[in-house]
Design a protein around this motif. Structure first.
Motif, PDB file in Angstrom:
ATOM      1  N   UNK A  91       0.836  -1.198   0.000  1.00 36.54           N
ATOM      2  CA  UNK A  91       0.000   0.000   0.000  1.00 36.54           C
ATOM      3  C   UNK A  91       0.872   1.250   0.000  1.00 36.54           C
ATOM      4  N   UNK A  92       0.420   2.244  -0.733  1.00 33.62           N
ATOM      5  CA  UNK A  92       1.213   3.449  -0.927  1.00 33.62           C
ATOM      6  C   UNK A  92       1.308   4.277   0.353  1.00 33.62           C
ATOM      7  N   UNK A  93       2.440   4.935   0.512  1.00 36.64           N
ATOM      8  CA  UNK A  93       2.591   5.842   1.662  1.00 36.64           C
ATOM      9  C   UNK A  93       1.683   7.064   1.528  1.00 36.64           C
ATOM     10  N   UNK A  94       1.142   7.293   0.336  1.00 36.14           N
ATOM     11  CA  UNK A  94       0.346   8.508   0.098  1.00 36.14           C
ATOM     12  C   UNK A  94      -1.100   8.413   0.566  1.00 36.14           C
ATOM     13  N   UNK A  95      -1.625   7.236   0.799  1.00 32.23           N
ATOM     14  CA  UNK A  95      -3.077   7.107   0.957  1.00 32.23           C
ATOM     15  C   UNK A  95      -3.510   7.092   2.423  1.00 32.23           C
ATOM     16  N   UNK A  96      -4.810   7.078   2.595  1.00 36.90           N
ATOM     17  CA  UNK A  96      -5.477   7.199   3.892  1.00 36.90           C
ATOM     18  C   UNK A  96      -4.906   6.244   4.943  1.00 36.90           C
TER      19      UNK A  96
ATOM     20  N   UNK B 300     -19.172   0.966 -20.519  1.00 38.10           N
ATOM     21  CA  UNK B 300     -18.149   1.977 -20.239  1.00 38.10           C
ATOM     22  C   UNK B 300     -16.881   1.321 -19.713  1.00 38.10           C
ATOM     23  N   UNK B 301     -15.814   2.081 -19.793  1.00 40.08           N
ATOM     24  CA  UNK B 301     -14.496   1.584 -19.396  1.00 40.08           C
ATOM     25  C   UNK B 301     -14.453   1.331 -17.883  1.00 40.08           C
ATOM     26  N   UNK B 302     -13.529   0.510 -17.495  1.00 42.30           N
ATOM     27  CA  UNK B 302     -13.268   0.308 -16.063  1.00 42.30           C
ATOM     28  C   UNK B 302     -12.106   1.183 -15.648  1.00 42.30           C
ATOM     29  N   UNK B 303     -12.216   1.724 -14.479  1.00 41.02           N
ATOM     30  CA  UNK B 303     -11.115   2.532 -13.949  1.00 41.02           C
ATOM     31  C   UNK B 303     -11.236   2.610 -12.433  1.00 41.02           C
ATOM     32  N   UNK B 304     -10.180   3.095 -11.807  1.00 39.90           N
ATOM     33  CA  UNK B 304     -10.141   3.122 -10.343  1.00 39.90           C
ATOM     34  C   UNK B 304     -11.213   4.027  -9.749  1.00 39.90           C
ATOM     35  N   UNK B 305     -11.699   4.976 -10.513  1.00 37.58           N
ATOM     36  CA  UNK B 305     -12.701   5.898  -9.968  1.00 37.58           C
ATOM     37  C   UNK B 305     -14.094   5.274  -9.939  1.00 37.58           C
ATOM     38  N   UNK B 341      -6.235   5.790  -7.758  1.00 35.98           N
ATOM     39  CA  UNK B 341      -5.256   4.922  -8.423  1.00 35.98           C
ATOM     40  C   UNK B 341      -4.431   4.148  -7.403  1.00 35.98           C
ATOM     41  N   UNK B 342      -4.014   4.837  -6.343  1.00 28.36           N
ATOM     42  CA  UNK B 342      -3.107   4.180  -5.402  1.00 28.36           C
ATOM     43  C   UNK B 342      -3.823   3.184  -4.499  1.00 28.36           C
ATOM     44  N   UNK B 343      -5.087   3.448  -4.192  1.00 26.05           N
ATOM     45  CA  UNK B 343      -5.842   2.471  -3.390  1.00 26.05           C
ATOM     46  C   UNK B 343      -6.221   1.254  -4.230  1.00 26.05           C
ATOM     47  N   UNK B 344      -6.433   1.485  -5.513  1.00 27.73           N
ATOM     48  CA  UNK B 344      -6.822   0.387  -6.408  1.00 27.73           C
ATOM     49  C   UNK B 344      -5.640  -0.522  -6.748  1.00 27.73           C
ATOM     50  N   UNK B 345      -4.485   0.082  -6.777  1.00 27.65           N
ATOM     51  CA  UNK B 345      -3.312  -0.600  -7.314  1.00 27.65           C
ATOM     52  C   UNK B 345      -3.022  -1.970  -6.696  1.00 27.65           C
ATOM     53  N   UNK B 346      -3.034  -2.113  -5.362  1.00 31.27           N
ATOM     54  CA  UNK B 346      -2.738  -3.448  -4.820  1.00 31.27           C
ATOM     55  C   UNK B 346      -3.717  -4.522  -5.288  1.00 31.27           C
ATOM     56  N   UNK B 347      -4.989  -4.138  -5.448  1.00 30.88           N
ATOM     57  CA  UNK B 347      -5.988  -5.127  -5.901  1.00 30.88           C
ATOM     58  C   UNK B 347      -5.713  -5.534  -7.350  1.00 30.88           C
ATOM     59  N   UNK B 348      -5.395  -4.548  -8.177  1.00 33.32           N
ATOM     60  CA  UNK B 348      -5.119  -4.861  -9.582  1.00 33.32           C
ATOM     61  C   UNK B 348      -3.837  -5.700  -9.692  1.00 33.32           C
ATOM     62  N   UNK B 349      -2.876  -5.372  -8.863  1.00 30.85           N
ATOM     63  CA  UNK B 349      -1.624  -6.142  -8.910  1.00 30.85           C
ATOM     64  C   UNK B 349      -1.859  -7.598  -8.502  1.00 30.85           C
ATOM     65  N   UNK B 350      -2.738  -7.799  -7.527  1.00 25.51           N
ATOM     66  CA  UNK B 350      -3.054  -9.178  -7.139  1.00 25.51           C
ATOM     67  C   UNK B 350      -3.687  -9.951  -8.298  1.00 25.51           C
TER      68      UNK B 350
END
Lengths: 435, 391
Positions: A91-96, B300-305, B341-350
């Protein structure tokens, strides 16, 4: 069951009776949660803003609030290690940091504040109000817990009003998405009259809460509406809204506060009753929890009382007139979610803070900007300028974080506060205006 | 008349990209009295409705790496991303003084709060926070979205001083369908022959679509495709990668060029999703607002938002994109402090890990200037892909 969270307090920590009662309630709730595997109770995780406690109770579910767990971990100096654990796992250092504290706690065995493991939720009730992070937080938890996830979207109050389209959207979600899944998970049939009963009780407690919060209009204020306020909002923002316990607690609290008003007493702090009220402040933004007492002390040592705060409105803006309404149960839940502080537009937030400064005759505005909370923090510098312009009262800005101890710099905050109090003094004496 | 060459087209697009006074949009507005320009931020607004009102949608993607932010920094703490501060800079410096409306789509808390700030800072401008459903049932999210679009139309009618008919909207849907088809063809070309349509060029062609009238942009895309196909360009020993996480604050052009220089063929991305948000044609018969809502909900496209209601579907769009484009890896490039993007990233990486798809991650901001670390990281990634492929 004897609550196991209560520990002997250091001799020098002063608490009024309501604080002790509140801690007992919270402890009892954690014991209900951690004993769920034995009692067979089912658990719903959800969030403080948009917390549908009355609805959750209709299905005999026990309410678990991850933000409150993060706060407990912050207060108990555990959150730092949990956050780093989450960062180590990607998890990023930037987030909540609430999210990371929660995930770190999960990775370390999910031990609750009473030292016992918190149960896995049976359902994640993703009530998405005023904070985008919630949406991703529960996607992350869903990945771990593999339990049903219910999504309830609250539209943003961007134009300062609630439209029929917003209410209809939320009521439809409640009827067609939320309630059927809660029925399925719990095995309990929804009874709208049961919901009405809970809502009726909520409104009673809400009246008393508002009386307590507004008692700060007195001089001296009998309460601190930020540091003390956090204790006061605990039951109603958490798992007690709609219960007899909440009614009792807020009645008790109100009586205690009225007694303090009658005696002309200031708020109770950990070092005892404040003797002199030198500064009356309005505070915007959440507090820091990792150094909560140290943070509070910086205020009361200087004779500063917080007379109103926005943080104590994240679970409802009751002082603006909203009450849960048993006659319109689902609409009322929708309206509640729409009205929470962080779901209000920036101009609405500015109006509120300016009103507080005027109504509570405050000396100024202090913003505690939280590094990892964009919902609160983005736009606060404009809020500060605008409130200052409207009220003519000085505003100041400090920075910390909710539960990440790496972002709490005591010396820096103390310096800024001292400068701020000097600024207030100058303003009072007219020198500020001449400068 | 001869067809323009790629270098001529790219030079024109570069000019539009560099122009932070948005001269082409100003010229469009000045060409006829009464014309209006409605600006919007990432990631999606139904531009068809703005077009149907006879107005020009103008995509604002922040200030990029050529804008000196002087006033904007005074509005944000250091831990907030850069796009809101550079957008405020654009506003306060008068670069958007010709804009009649500003739309803030529902992306994250920062852009959401910026909508309120814009109201305070520019009270004379029409400001709208454009809320979209995160629930995708026709009867629930669909009904809400139709209601939101109808409110938006009412506002646009007031601005335009005329009614917007269903036929107006159908005509605009047709025009945007043509644009979507052209863009889809460009993306297919780049996926099939990335050496013919490099990412840095395709990016500029796409960026032009945020400034130009849609009809002009469609022609430009067709011209570029024809020119790119006609040109002989060498094939390099690059690895095919997908870029993801760049849906809001845009990377500096140099970052895209640096990735290409380090051995990447970018075969898919999520830059400027507004142009690709709706996948395929929107029907032009029946109720056009309903059709737009259906396309939003189901095409529609998928994205972290966005919220993904089906856990099994989480991140699968990336796996499918890898499969469809023949990509060999994924680069997660996220803006610093970008919650979605950053909260989504670990899930996408998994998800990628489970699908045995290699990936790397880095952060950037729209004014990142130091490309060497990114080039080294991407170069190492490409080398490792080649090693694994050889094994």
């Amino acid at each position: 069951m004897k609550p196991s969270i209560l520990k002997a307090q250091p001799a020098d920590v002063q608490k009024d009776a309501s604080m002790i009662k509140q801690k007992q309630m919270m402890a009892g709730h954690y014991d209900r949660l951690t004993s769920a595997p034995e009692t067979g109770a089912k658990v719903a995780s959800t969030f403080v803003p948009g917390n549908l406690n009355e609805l959750i109770m209709c299905f005999d579910l026990v309410n678990n609030l991850p933000e409150v767990n993060a706060i407990q971990n912050g207060l108990r100096k555990k959150s730092g290690a949990y956050i780093m654990e989450a960062e180590r796992s990607g998890h990023s250092e930037d987030v909540c940091t609430y999210v990371k504290s929660d995930i770190g706690m999960m990775l370390k065995g999910n031990i609750g504040p009473n030292g016992k493991p918190l149960p896995k939720p049976d359902v994640l009730l993703l009530s998405y109000t005023g904070c985008f992070t919630f949406l991703k937080w529960f996607e992350l938890l869903r990945e771990q817990y593999k339990c049903p996830t219910i999504f309830l979207q609250t539209p943003y109050m961007a134009d300062g009003k609630i439209t029929p389209n917003m209410i209809q959207y939320m009521v439809k979600q409640l009827k067609e998405n939320v309630i059927p899944v809660l029925e399925e998970v719990s095995g309990v049939k929804f009874d709208i009259d049961r919901l009405r009963e809970y809502l009726k009780k909520s409104a009673v407690a809400e009246d008393d809460l508002v009386a307590v919060l507004q008692s700060a209009k007195n001089k001296p204020s009998p309460i601190d509406a930020y540091f003390g306020g956090i204790y006061y909002i605990g039951p109603i923002f958490g798992a007690f809204r709609g219960t007899d316990d909440a009614i009792d607690y807020y009645r008790f609290l109100r009586a205690e506060v009225e007694e303090r008003i009658a005696k002309g007493l200031g708020p109770v702090t950990p070092d005892g009753t404040m003797s002199e009220e030198k500064y009356r402040l309005v505070v915007e933004g959440p507090p820091n929890y990792t150094n909560f007492r140290q943070f509070w002390k910086m205020f009361y040592d200087e004779g500063a009382t917080v007379v109103a705060s926005s943080y104590t409105k994240v679970g409802g803006t009751y002082d603006y007139g909203f009450r849960h309404n048993p006659d319109k149960p689902l609409e009322s839940l929708a309206e509640y979610c729409l009205n929470v502080y962080t779901n209000r537009s920036l101009p609405m937030r500015i109006d509120m803070l300016s009103d507080y400064i005027n109504e509570y005759e405050a000396d100024g505005l202090l913003i505690n900007s939280i590094k990892s909370c964009n919902s609160f923090s983005a736009g606060q510098l404009l809020i500060m300028r605008e409130v200052e312009k409207r009220t003519g009262k000085p505003a100041a800005f400090i920075e910390s974080d909710l539960v990440d101890p790496r972002y709490f710099s005591g010396a820096n905050i103390k310096n800024r506060l001292e400068s701020y109090f000097q600024m207030v003094e100058q303003k009072r004496s007219g020198r500020g205006a001449a400068a | 008349m001869t067809n323009p060459t790629t270098s001529e087209i790219i030079a024109r697009c570069q000019e539009l990209y560099d122009d932070l006074r948005f001269t082409s949009a100003r010229d469009w507005k000045d060409a006829e009295p009464g014309r209006k320009v409605i600006a919007h931020m990432p990631i999606y607004v139904p531009r068809e409705l703005i077009h149907a009102a006879g107005m020009l949608p103008l995509g604002i993607m922040g200030g990029g790496d050529n804008l000196e932010v002087i006033h904007g920094d005074a509005y944000y703490q250091s831990y907030i991303c850069r796009i809101p501060r550079s957008t405020i800079e654009l506003g306060l410096s008068g670069r958007l003084d010709f804009v009649d409306g500003m739309i803030f789509p529902s992306i994250c808390d920062v852009i959401r709060n910026l909508s309120g700030m814009w109201k305070m800072l520019f009270p004379e401008v029409y400001v709208k926070y454009f809320d979209v459903p995160q629930t995708y049932d026709d009867d629930i999210g669909g009904t809400f979205y139709i209601g939101e679009m109808r409110e938006f139309l009412t506002d646009l009618e007031a601005l335009a001083g005329r009614k917007i008919s269903d036929d107006d909207i159908r005509t605009s849907i047709t025009v945007y369908n043509e644009n979507r088809r052209a863009i889809a063809e460009l993306y297919r070309l780049r996926a099939a022959k990335p050496w013919q349509a490099p990412a840095s060029e395709a990016y500029l062609v796409m960026r032009a679509g945020l400034t130009l009238p849609v009809e002009d942009h469609t022609r430009l895309v067709h011209d570029y495709i024809a020119a790119a196909k006609a040109e002989k360009r060498p094939i390099k020993d690059n690895s095919r990668i997908i870029l993801t996480g760049m849906f809001c604050e845009q990377p500096p052009l140099n970052l895209i060029k640096s990735l290409e220089l380090s051995g990447c063929y970018v075969v898919d991305d999520d830059f400027m999703l507004v142009s690709r948000w709706l996948v395929g044609d929107v029907p032009t018969d029946g109720d056009p607002v309903y059709n737009l809502s259906q396309a939003f909900l189901h095409q529609s496209m998928s994205t972290a938002a966005k919220y993904e209601p089906d856990e099994a579907e989480k991140g699968q769009f990336l796996v499918r994109a890898v499969r469809d484009t023949g990509a060999e890896g994924v680069i997660f490039a996220s803006t610093s402090f970008c919650d979605p993007a950053l909260l989504d990233r670990p899930m996408l990486q998994n998800v990628l890990k489970a699908a045995d798809i290699p990936y790397i991650a880095f952060k950037y901001s729209e004014n990142s200037g130091q490309m060497q670390p990114i080039r080294e990281q991407a170069g190492t990634f490409v080398d490792s892909i080649k090693l694994w492929s050889a094994a």
